[in-house]
Scaffold this motif. Sequence first.
Motif: not given
Length: 152
Positions: A57-84
């Motif tokens: 399940g922790w791997h599944t959570a990690g796979m979600f995180m990989a998808m989320f980060v890839a999604h927000i990295q499509k917009n560098p300004e949005r990536q910069a607005a994400s603070l953890g």
Amino acid sequence: MAHYFEDIEIGEVERFGHYVVERQEVIDFASKYDPQPFHLSDEAAAKTHFGKIAASGWHTAGMFMAMFVAHIQKNPERQAASLGALGVDELRWHRPCHPGDILRCEAEVIEKSVSQSRPEMGIIKSRITVFNQDNKRMMTLMPIAMWRTRPI
């Protein structure tokens, strides 16, 4: 276009991700972080309710995180607005993830508030659902994330 805290609306829904669960990745993750037999071997998993090798399940959570980060990295300004994040509420694994599954995500904004102690950021709570290729709900969670407020 930037995606600051002020740009995010309650009820907003985003759909993103395409993650193919690979057998060797399941075994590698489990070997290092969750070495239970049903994550490492089809034979061991066959003797359990999983029936066949299942991702941690922790791997599944990690796979979600990989998808989320890839999604927000499509917009560098949005990536910069994400603070953890401050944490996660209500993490649930609804069914096991198996090699060959293809995961995708839906995120709905359910709460937002301005930080009382840090006016340069706001707090966003979302309801995340991870689905497989058959649109079956695999995992849900509610991350509590920090987003940069628009500079004055």
